[in-house]
Write an enzyme that holds these catalytic residues in place. Sequence first.
Site, mmCIF file in Angstrom:
data_model
loop_
_atom_site.group_PDB
_atom_site.id
_atom_site.type_symbol
_atom_site.label_atom_id
_atom_site.label_comp_id
_atom_site.label_asym_id
_atom_site.label_seq_id
_atom_site.Cartn_x
_atom_site.Cartn_y
_atom_site.Cartn_z
ATOM 1 C CG ASN A 9 -17.269 -3.738 0.952
ATOM 2 O OD1 ASN A 9 -18.097 -2.780 1.473
ATOM 3 N ND2 ASN A 9 -16.527 -3.739 1.691
ATOM 4 C CD1 TRP A 10 -21.840 0.141 -2.548
ATOM 5 C CD2 TRP A 10 -22.941 2.142 -1.798
ATOM 6 N NE1 TRP A 10 -22.768 0.286 -3.531
ATOM 7 C CE2 TRP A 10 -23.880 1.120 -2.907
ATOM 8 C CE3 TRP A 10 -24.128 2.532 -1.088
ATOM 9 C CZ2 TRP A 10 -24.766 1.047 -2.975
ATOM 10 C CZ3 TRP A 10 -24.628 2.861 -1.088
ATOM 11 C CH2 TRP A 10 -25.438 2.522 -2.468
ATOM 12 C CE LYS A 11 -13.813 -2.262 0.206
ATOM 13 N NZ LYS A 11 -11.825 -2.296 0.062
ATOM 14 C CG HIS A 94 -13.371 -6.557 4.292
ATOM 15 N ND1 HIS A 94 -12.366 -5.661 4.297
ATOM 16 C CD2 HIS A 94 -13.550 -6.220 3.129
ATOM 17 C CE1 HIS A 94 -11.550 -5.326 3.181
ATOM 18 N NE2 HIS A 94 -12.953 -6.182 2.398
ATOM 19 C CD GLU A 96 -10.692 -1.921 3.796
ATOM 20 O OE1 GLU A 96 -10.353 -2.296 2.292
ATOM 21 O OE2 GLU A 96 -11.898 -2.384 4.055
ATOM 22 C CD GLU A 166 -12.524 -9.201 -0.049
ATOM 23 O OE1 GLU A 166 -13.315 -8.622 -0.937
ATOM 24 O OE2 GLU A 166 -12.594 -8.805 0.941
ATOM 25 N N GLY A 172 -7.988 -3.500 -3.069
ATOM 26 C CA GLY A 172 -8.148 -2.089 -3.132
ATOM 27 C C GLY A 172 -6.323 -1.397 -3.933
ATOM 28 C CB SER A 212 -8.539 -5.390 -7.563
ATOM 29 O OG SER A 212 -8.205 -5.032 -6.247
ATOM 30 N N GLY A 233 -15.476 -4.554 -4.050
ATOM 31 C CA GLY A 233 -15.331 -3.130 -3.477
ATOM 32 C C GLY A 233 -15.643 -1.727 -4.754
ATOM 33 N N GLY A 234 -14.841 -1.416 -5.413
ATOM 34 C CA GLY A 234 -14.326 -0.611 -5.316
ATOM 35 C C GLY A 234 -15.666 0.046 -6.606
#
Length: 248
Positions: A9-11, A94, A96, A166, A172, A212, A233-234
Site C-alpha cells: 500500500n503506497w498510500k 483502511h 486512515e 491491521e 506507521g 508495520s 505500508g512503508g
Amino acid sequence: MRRKVIAGNWKMNMLPDEAIRFIEELTPLVKDTENEVVLCVPYTDLFYVLLNVQGTNIKVGAQNVHFEESGAYTGEISAKMLKSINVEYVIIGHSERRQYFAETDETINKKIKVAITNGLKPIVCVGETLEEREKGITFDIITKQTRLALEGIDKDQVKNVIIAYEPVWAIGTGKTATADEANEAIKKIREEISKIYGNDIAECVIIQYGGSIKSSNAREFLTKSDIDGGLVGGASLKPEEFSKIVNY
C-alpha cells in the site's frame, strides 16, 4: 491450501516516474515467487504501473473506490472506472480512511458490494485502536467490523474478499503485535466468517496481517497457521525491502 497474498500500500507516495523505476527494480526480484504480489498505488500512478507490469507476475490495486456506479461525486472514482483499465484489487476501509475521511461500516459495506459487482477483489481492512486494545475488546471490535463489512454478501462472493487485520495502533508507528497475537486475532476473524458462511467457506478466505510488517519480521508472521500474507505500508516503497517480504 490458501495462497499467500503480499500487497503493498503506497498510500500518498510515488510520482509516475518513481513508480516506473520501482516496477523496473522490483520485477526481477519477485519473478520466481509462488505468492501473489499486489501493488496498491495512487490513482495518478495506476496507468503507468499497469502499463509497466504487463508480462510480469505483479498485480495492481487501487487504494479506494466510491460506492456509487456514477454520478455527481466530484473527485471520486467508481469501480467501473477502475475495472475499465484492468485494475484487479482495491483496498476498502483502511483505518486512515475511517479516521480522516469519516468512512463507516455502512459505507465500507456498500463499497465492497460495488467492487464485487464490477469484478474487483476487495482488500477489506479491520482493526482496533490502542484504546480498544487496552480495554480488552480487540476481538469484539474486529469481529463486529468483519460481520458488518460482509453483510449481504453471499458465499460465492465472499471467496473473492480478502480481509486485512491491521491493528490501528501498529500502522506507521513501528510497533507490531506479536506474531502469536496477530495469528490469534486472525483466527477470531476466521471464526466469525465461519459463523456466517460455514467452516468450508471460512477456510477459503484469505486474511492478511498489516501493521508495520517488514523484511526483518515477515517470516515470523507469514509462517503462522492463519496468516495468509501481508498488507505492507512503508516497507512497500523500497523494491529490495518489499521483495524480501514477498520472498520471505
